[in-house]
Design a protein around this motif. Structure first.
Motif, PDB file in Angstrom:
ATOM      1  N   ASN A   1      -0.970   5.399  10.814  1.00  0.00           N
ATOM      2  CA  ASN A   1      -0.189   6.640  10.719  1.00  0.00           C
ATOM      3  C   ASN A   1       0.876   6.637   9.616  1.00  0.00           C
ATOM      4  OD1 ASN A   1      -1.487   7.810  13.107  1.00  0.00           O
ATOM      5  ND2 ASN A   1      -0.268   6.323  14.279  1.00  0.00           N
TER       6      ASN A   1
ATOM      7  N   ASN B   1       2.529   6.834   5.747  1.00  0.00           N
ATOM      8  CA  ASN B   1       2.334   7.610   4.528  1.00  0.00           C
ATOM      9  C   ASN B   1       2.411   6.683   3.317  1.00  0.00           C
ATOM     10  OD1 ASN B   1       2.232   9.449   2.462  1.00  0.00           O
ATOM     11  ND2 ASN B   1       4.198  10.414   2.909  1.00  0.00           N
TER      12      ASN B   1
ATOM     13  N   SER C   1       0.834   7.671   0.402  1.00  0.00           N
ATOM     14  CA  SER C   1       0.299   8.543  -0.639  1.00  0.00           C
ATOM     15  C   SER C   1       0.931   8.228  -1.996  1.00  0.00           C
ATOM     16  CB  SER C   1       0.549  10.018  -0.287  1.00  0.00           C
ATOM     17  OG  SER C   1       1.935  10.285  -0.178  1.00  0.00           O
TER      18      SER C   1
ATOM     19  N   SER D   1      -5.571   7.014  10.385  1.00  0.00           N
ATOM     20  CA  SER D   1      -4.728   8.211  10.221  1.00  0.00           C
ATOM     21  C   SER D   1      -3.603   8.036   9.195  1.00  0.00           C
ATOM     22  CB  SER D   1      -4.127   8.624  11.579  1.00  0.00           C
ATOM     23  OG  SER D   1      -3.643   9.940  11.524  1.00  0.00           O
TER      24      SER D   1
ATOM     25  N   ASN E   1      -1.943   8.327   5.398  1.00  0.00           N
ATOM     26  CA  ASN E   1      -2.031   9.244   4.275  1.00  0.00           C
ATOM     27  C   ASN E   1      -2.158   8.405   2.998  1.00  0.00           C
ATOM     28  OD1 ASN E   1      -1.875  11.202   2.336  1.00  0.00           O
ATOM     29  ND2 ASN E   1       0.131  11.996   2.951  1.00  0.00           N
TER      30      ASN E   1
ATOM     31  N   GLN F   1      -3.505   9.824   0.229  1.00  0.00           N
ATOM     32  CA  GLN F   1      -3.785  10.844  -0.783  1.00  0.00           C
ATOM     33  C   GLN F   1      -3.268  10.410  -2.147  1.00  0.00           C
ATOM     34  OE1 GLN F   1      -2.042  14.656   0.013  1.00  0.00           O
ATOM     35  NE2 GLN F   1      -3.444  15.739  -1.350  1.00  0.00           N
TER      36      GLN F   1
ATOM     37  N   LYS G   1      -9.913   9.035  10.120  1.00  0.00           N
ATOM     38  CA  LYS G   1      -8.885  10.083  10.078  1.00  0.00           C
ATOM     39  C   LYS G   1      -7.849   9.847   8.975  1.00  0.00           C
ATOM     40  CE  LYS G   1      -9.273  11.702  14.841  1.00  0.00           C
ATOM     41  NZ  LYS G   1      -8.536  12.045  16.083  1.00  0.00           N
ATOM     42  N   THR G   2      -8.157   8.986   8.027  1.00  0.00           N
ATOM     43  CA  THR G   2      -7.253   8.731   6.906  1.00  0.00           C
ATOM     44  C   THR G   2      -7.418   9.812   5.843  1.00  0.00           C
ATOM     45  OG1 THR G   2      -7.344   6.360   7.304  1.00  0.00           O
ATOM     46  CG2 THR G   2      -6.626   7.047   5.135  1.00  0.00           C
ATOM     47  N   ASN G   3      -6.320  10.274   5.277  1.00  0.00           N
ATOM     48  CA  ASN G   3      -6.356  11.267   4.202  1.00  0.00           C
ATOM     49  C   ASN G   3      -6.696  10.559   2.899  1.00  0.00           C
ATOM     50  OD1 ASN G   3      -5.925  13.195   2.243  1.00  0.00           O
ATOM     51  ND2 ASN G   3      -3.956  13.897   3.060  1.00  0.00           N
TER      52      ASN G   3
ATOM     53  N   GLN H   1      -7.905  12.245   0.088  1.00  0.00           N
ATOM     54  CA  GLN H   1      -8.012  13.246  -0.977  1.00  0.00           C
ATOM     55  C   GLN H   1      -7.434  12.684  -2.278  1.00  0.00           C
ATOM     56  OE1 GLN H   1      -9.359  16.415  -0.641  1.00  0.00           O
ATOM     57  NE2 GLN H   1      -9.070  16.755  -2.826  1.00  0.00           N
TER      58      GLN H   1
ATOM     59  N   THR I   1      -7.920   9.799  -3.591  1.00  0.00           N
ATOM     60  CA  THR I   1      -7.747   8.342  -3.589  1.00  0.00           C
ATOM     61  C   THR I   1      -8.704   7.701  -4.596  1.00  0.00           C
ATOM     62  OG1 THR I   1      -7.190   8.450  -1.235  1.00  0.00           O
ATOM     63  CG2 THR I   1      -7.703   6.282  -2.135  1.00  0.00           C
TER      64      THR I   1
ATOM     65  N   ASP J   1     -13.834  11.348   5.490  1.00  0.00           N
ATOM     66  CA  ASP J   1     -13.881  12.540   4.649  1.00  0.00           C
ATOM     67  C   ASP J   1     -13.509  12.102   3.240  1.00  0.00           C
ATOM     68  OD1 ASP J   1     -13.732  14.931   3.352  1.00  0.00           O
ATOM     69  OD2 ASP J   1     -12.195  15.817   4.650  1.00  0.00           O
TER      70      ASP J   1
END
Length: 201
Positions: A116, A118, A120, A136, A138, A140, A156-158, A160, A162, A178
């Motif tokens: 969980n 961040n 990014s 989960s 981030n 990004q 569930k990791t962001n 986008q 990467t 994703d």
């Protein structure tokens, strides 16, 4: 400012003490408690912390070079703008820690719990994240080029934007990710197709 050099401590309780603005060089701490301790702006060089408790400790603006924090607890610790440079963090738990502005430069973060958080836009190149729990997170626009993410948990990791180019992704469950917008190599594409059941020649 205080300075410890080549000291060894085992089972010592430093809880809730004031240890701010110090320098630790080549010291070893085994099963010591730093729970709630003020460690702001400390500098560690080549130190080893083994199974130590840093829960709720203040480590903001601390700098760590070539140090090891193995199987340590950082739950609730404040690591705001802390720097870990070429450190070995294997097995450490960062649940509910404050990691805003943290710098991770190379090193080994295998088997860590970073759920969980961040991360990014972080420069995470060449870091070992073998079987790390990044659920989960981030990530990004994070730069993971050359990183080793073998068996890492990325559900569930962001991801986008990467950058995974040159990264090792063996054992990663591509079907659960994703990957829209992520940058990958051709070899990753083949692995992704195999994960979907395709035969790649």
């Amino acid at each position: 400012m205080y300075q410890y050099i080549d000291e060894t401590y085992e089972g010592v309780d430093f809880s809730y003490s004031d240890k701010r603005d110090g320098e630790l060089q080549h010291c070893t701490f085994k099963k010591c408690s730093f729970r709630g301790t003020s460690l702001e702006e400390i500098n560690t060089i080549g130190c080893s912390f083994i199974e130590c408790d840093f829960r709720d400790a203040g480590l903001n603006a601390s700098i760590h070079n070539d140090s090891a924090f193995m199987n340590c607890q950082f739950s609730g610790a404040n690591l705001f703008v802390a720097k870990f440079i070429n450190c070995k963090m294997t097995g450490s738990d960062f649940a509910a820690a404050q990691l805003d502005g943290v710098t991770l430069s190379k090193g080994d973060w295998s088997y860590t719990n970073l759920r969980n958080h961040n991360l990014s836009k972080q420069d995470l190149r060449d870091i070992r994240f073998i079987e790390a729990d990044l659920y989960s997170c981030n990530l990004q626009k994070a730069d993971l080029r050359g990183a080793d993410l073998t068996g890492a948990h990325l559900v569930k990791t962001n991801l986008q934007g990467t950058d995974f180019r040159g990264a090792i992704l063996d054992g990663v469950d591509f079907k659960a990710l994703d990957l829209k917008g992520a940058r990958m190599d051709m070899s990753h594409g083949a692995a992704f197709l195999r994960a979907l059941g395709a035969k790649v020649d």
